[in-house]
Design a protein around this motif. Structure first.
Motif, PDB file in Angstrom:
ATOM      1  N   SER A 140       0.825  -1.213   0.000  1.00  0.00           N
ATOM      2  CA  SER A 140       0.000   0.000   0.000  1.00  0.00           C
ATOM      3  C   SER A 140       0.856   1.257   0.000  1.00  0.00           C
ATOM      4  O   SER A 140       0.360   2.359  -0.236  1.00  0.00           O
ATOM      5  CB  SER A 140      -0.933  -0.003   1.216  1.00  0.00           C
ATOM      6  OG  SER A 140      -0.185  -0.108   2.421  1.00  0.00           O
ATOM      7  N   GLY A 141       2.182   1.098   0.253  1.00  0.00           N
ATOM      8  CA  GLY A 141       3.081   2.240   0.199  1.00  0.00           C
ATOM      9  C   GLY A 141       3.162   2.875  -1.172  1.00  0.00           C
ATOM     10  O   GLY A 141       3.620   4.018  -1.316  1.00  0.00           O
ATOM     11  N   SER A 146       1.801   6.270  -1.495  1.00  0.00           N
ATOM     12  CA  SER A 146       2.505   7.425  -0.921  1.00  0.00           C
ATOM     13  C   SER A 146       3.529   8.013  -1.886  1.00  0.00           C
ATOM     14  O   SER A 146       4.174   9.020  -1.576  1.00  0.00           O
ATOM     15  CB  SER A 146       3.217   7.013   0.373  1.00  0.00           C
ATOM     16  OG  SER A 146       4.313   6.144   0.090  1.00  0.00           O
ATOM     17  N   TRP A 166       3.319  11.687  -2.907  1.00  0.00           N
ATOM     18  CA  TRP A 166       3.906  12.590  -1.906  1.00  0.00           C
ATOM     19  C   TRP A 166       5.423  12.635  -2.067  1.00  0.00           C
ATOM     20  O   TRP A 166       6.041  13.711  -1.997  1.00  0.00           O
ATOM     21  CB  TRP A 166       3.551  12.105  -0.505  1.00  0.00           C
ATOM     22  CG  TRP A 166       4.129  12.958   0.592  1.00  0.00           C
ATOM     23  CD1 TRP A 166       3.575  14.052   1.168  1.00  0.00           C
ATOM     24  CD2 TRP A 166       5.413  12.777   1.224  1.00  0.00           C
ATOM     25  NE1 TRP A 166       4.417  14.576   2.121  1.00  0.00           N
ATOM     26  CE2 TRP A 166       5.554  13.816   2.174  1.00  0.00           C
ATOM     27  CE3 TRP A 166       6.446  11.857   1.082  1.00  0.00           C
ATOM     28  CZ2 TRP A 166       6.687  13.940   2.977  1.00  0.00           C
ATOM     29  CZ3 TRP A 166       7.583  11.985   1.881  1.00  0.00           C
ATOM     30  CH2 TRP A 166       7.691  13.009   2.813  1.00  0.00           C
ATOM     31  N   SER A 167       6.039  11.477  -2.290  1.00  0.00           N
ATOM     32  CA  SER A 167       7.491  11.423  -2.478  1.00  0.00           C
ATOM     33  C   SER A 167       7.912  12.229  -3.702  1.00  0.00           C
ATOM     34  O   SER A 167       8.921  12.943  -3.664  1.00  0.00           O
ATOM     35  CB  SER A 167       7.944   9.965  -2.626  1.00  0.00           C
ATOM     36  OG  SER A 167       7.671   9.219  -1.454  1.00  0.00           O
ATOM     37  N   THR A 198      -1.843  -1.980   8.983  1.00  0.00           N
ATOM     38  CA  THR A 198      -2.259  -1.283   7.759  1.00  0.00           C
ATOM     39  C   THR A 198      -3.570  -1.835   7.216  1.00  0.00           C
ATOM     40  O   THR A 198      -4.442  -1.077   6.775  1.00  0.00           O
ATOM     41  CB  THR A 198      -1.162  -1.401   6.688  1.00  0.00           C
ATOM     42  OG1 THR A 198       0.086  -0.956   7.233  1.00  0.00           O
ATOM     43  CG2 THR A 198      -1.504  -0.559   5.474  1.00  0.00           C
ATOM     44  N   ARG A 201      12.590  16.032   4.309  1.00  0.00           N
ATOM     45  CA  ARG A 201      11.520  15.451   3.490  1.00  0.00           C
ATOM     46  C   ARG A 201      12.085  14.748   2.258  1.00  0.00           C
ATOM     47  O   ARG A 201      11.597  13.680   1.864  1.00  0.00           O
ATOM     48  CB  ARG A 201      10.537  16.539   3.056  1.00  0.00           C
ATOM     49  CG  ARG A 201       9.612  17.029   4.162  1.00  0.00           C
ATOM     50  CD  ARG A 201       8.533  17.911   3.551  1.00  0.00           C
ATOM     51  NE  ARG A 201       7.625  18.440   4.540  1.00  0.00           N
ATOM     52  CZ  ARG A 201       6.511  19.116   4.238  1.00  0.00           C
ATOM     53  NH1 ARG A 201       6.207  19.336   2.967  1.00  0.00           N
ATOM     54  NH2 ARG A 201       5.719  19.575   5.185  1.00  0.00           N
ATOM     55  N   ASP A 211      11.825   6.132   1.009  1.00  0.00           N
ATOM     56  CA  ASP A 211      10.590   5.428   0.634  1.00  0.00           C
ATOM     57  C   ASP A 211      10.737   4.755  -0.725  1.00  0.00           C
ATOM     58  O   ASP A 211      10.288   3.618  -0.919  1.00  0.00           O
ATOM     59  CB  ASP A 211       9.407   6.408   0.604  1.00  0.00           C
ATOM     60  CG  ASP A 211       8.999   6.867   1.996  1.00  0.00           C
ATOM     61  OD1 ASP A 211       9.449   6.238   2.978  1.00  0.00           O
ATOM     62  OD2 ASP A 211       8.246   7.844   2.100  1.00  0.00           O
ATOM     63  N   GLY A 268      -0.093  11.993   1.862  1.00  0.00           N
ATOM     64  CA  GLY A 268       0.642  10.748   2.040  1.00  0.00           C
ATOM     65  C   GLY A 268      -0.068   9.544   1.460  1.00  0.00           C
ATOM     66  O   GLY A 268       0.565   8.556   1.094  1.00  0.00           O
ATOM     67  N   ASN A 269      -1.394   9.604   1.354  1.00  0.00           N
ATOM     68  CA  ASN A 269      -2.185   8.539   0.736  1.00  0.00           C
ATOM     69  C   ASN A 269      -2.885   9.121  -0.482  1.00  0.00           C
ATOM     70  O   ASN A 269      -3.727  10.003  -0.363  1.00  0.00           O
ATOM     71  CB  ASN A 269      -3.212   7.979   1.723  1.00  0.00           C
ATOM     72  CG  ASN A 269      -3.982   6.791   1.171  1.00  0.00           C
ATOM     73  OD1 ASN A 269      -4.171   6.664  -0.030  1.00  0.00           O
ATOM     74  ND2 ASN A 269      -4.424   5.928   2.059  1.00  0.00           N
TER      75      ASN A 269
END
Length: 478
Positions: free
Chosen positions: A43-44, A47, A50-51, A128, A232, A239, A299-300
């Motif tokens: 599920s990452g 994200s 966002w990265s 999660t 960040r 990530d 983030g999601n």
């Protein structure tokens, strides 16, 4: 007559065995690819928008491709180490592979890092998956009661218990050889929920409603200092590096492949297929998500299009996430299960409790599964403990981020590189040796940066587990 029957039975058993006395392996390039995709596409992936926002188009795209290439290269090096070049014997686990080529105490360090990380991942998947189940309940509640409905609050614990019960049943799947169907389902689920995010992003971009993006990502200003921007960026790079890493489970997957054609050739093809598919998926999710939501991407990815509507589509994506994580749990837990069971089998080789298999018929067509008393008890206890840890430490994801940062460099780069040097007798000072050392240094610095960033983030009073642990202790005292 009896001796003939016995001879035929012995011959049949021999045909069902591989050259190392284990049941014949039936894995193929496609089943190995499914195992890898199930393990790495989590599920990452949601994200990554966002990265991308933290790094921008230039560094974001370059970082993802560079780490994908590194992961593919070191995985290929590791695949060549599956068999001992002198004896031709198989190395069934990553730990045993390190022992064969490096010996000493390095294999113990490898095993410690690998199995602690894998155990942590099972806890992470439980948490999660429960979060996604709560999101489904909240979405349905808000749709029914209205967006301001006060009763729409749910505890994660009942969902964690339900996940734990499901995993107890699935954990009785004996080994990787019997797990292919579950990995295929989980891999399909991962592409499905990522596809929903990609579809929503694409629709927003083509409609002309995409947000502002830049070549360098989030801009430094009143709300973002140079230091915050740097941290960040380190998190985003970490990530992406972890998103494409899977060497921690590669040897165990390779051990499912049939012996012909050679396992290393098949595994390398599976590496290319899985890494290419995962990288393409990541690029679509991260790139289109960034194009749609801009520098303020959350983030999601799914929450960037509204938590409430279209509620049925968000529900469907979360269902896919839950199914995928339930399957991925078994993929990452199998090495832990097999480690303990192999040790117990060798320690008590004559014990029926440890070694005896009991066929259990589950249909009128004589479809049966094998149960083992030790496996039933040990795996059930493992799942129960993982579930209890998930319920007691809902902030465990922050601990896992640190574990992932610590394990990235040794498992993904250091050990594959060292074994490659040992296996091919690469001389010190040669061009290839220097290039391998440079790769090792770069990834070590990346791993250290990820670890420092994880520690810094954890020490924040609102997120560090220490402060939440103090809160738990106070509650217990009360």
């Amino acid at each position: 007559m009896r001796s003939l029957e016995q001879e035929m039975g012995a011959r049949k058993v021999a045909e069902e065995m591989d050259d190392d006395g284990r049941f014949k392996r039936t894995g193929t390039m496609w089943t190995a690819s499914a195992h890898i995709i199930t393990a790495i596409v989590g599920s990452g992936v949601l994200s990554l928008a966002w990265s991308m926002a933290q790094l921008g188009w230039l560094a974001g795209v370059a970082t993802l491709f560079i780490f994908s290439a590194i992961s593919l290269y070191t995985s290929s090096l590791l695949a060549d180490c599956y068999r001992d070049p002198l004896s031709g014997n198989r190395n069934h686990t990553y730990m045993k592979t390190v022992k064969t080529f490096l010996g000493g105490s390095k294999y113990m360090v490898c095993g410690l890092v690998q199995y602690i990380f894998l155990c942590g991942v099972t806890v992470n998947y439980t948490i999660t998956a429960s979060i996604s189940m709560v999101a489904i309940s909240k979405s349905n509640c808000f749709h029914k009661e209205g967006h301001g409905a006060a009763p729409c609050k749910f505890s994660n614990n009942p969902y964690m218990i339900a996940i734990g019960i499901t995993e107890i049943f699935l954990s009785q799947i004996r080994n990787f050889h019997k797990l292919s169907w579950l990995s295929v389902i989980a891999a399909i689920m991962s592409f499905s929920y990522a596809g929903i995010g990609i579809g929503l992003s694409f629709a927003q971009v083509v409609s002309g409603e995409g947000e502002k993006t830049t070549l360098t990502g989030v801009e430094i200003g009143l709300d973002l200092t140079v230091a915050d921007k740097t941290w960040r960026m380190l998190q985003a790079m970490g990530d992406m590096a972890l998103a494409v890493a899977y060497t921690f489970i590669l040897i165990e997957i390779q051990d499912t492949l049939r012996s012909s054609p050679p396992e290393n050739r098949v595994m390398k093809k599976a590496n290319v297929i899985a890494t290419s598919a995962a990288t393409t998926l990541y690029m679509l999710c991260g790139g289109l998500g960034y194009a749609a939501l801009g520098n303020h991407a959350p983030g999601n990815l799914l929450t960037g299009f509204g938590f409430y509507e279209p509620f049925w589509l968000i529900d469907l994506a979360n269902i896919f996430i839950v199914v995928h994580l339930i399957g991925a749990y078994q993929v990452v837990a199998q090495p832990v299960f097999n480690l303990v069971e192999s040790w117990a089998g060798a320690r008590w080789s004559k014990s029926k409790f440890v070694n005896e298999e009991y066929p259990l018929s589950i249909s009128k067509n004589n479809l049966a599964i094998n149960l083992n008393k030790f496996r039933l008890i040990w795996r059930s206890v493992f799942v129960v403990v993982a579930t209890l840890i998930s319920m007691a430490f809902p902030f465990f994801n922050e601990i896992l981020a640190l574990l992932g940062a610590i394990s990235y460099w040794p498992l993904t780069v250091y050990f594959p590189r060292q074994m490659h040097i040992s296996r091919n007798k690469i001389k010190r000072g040669t061009t290839k040796w220097c290039c391998l050392q440079l790769l090792n240094l770069v990834c070590l610095l990346v791993g250290l940066a990820m670890a420092v960033r994880s520690i810094r983030e954890s020490w924040h009073e609102q997120s560090f587990p220490y402060f939440q642990a103090l809160h738990i202790l106070k509650v217990i005292q009360i």
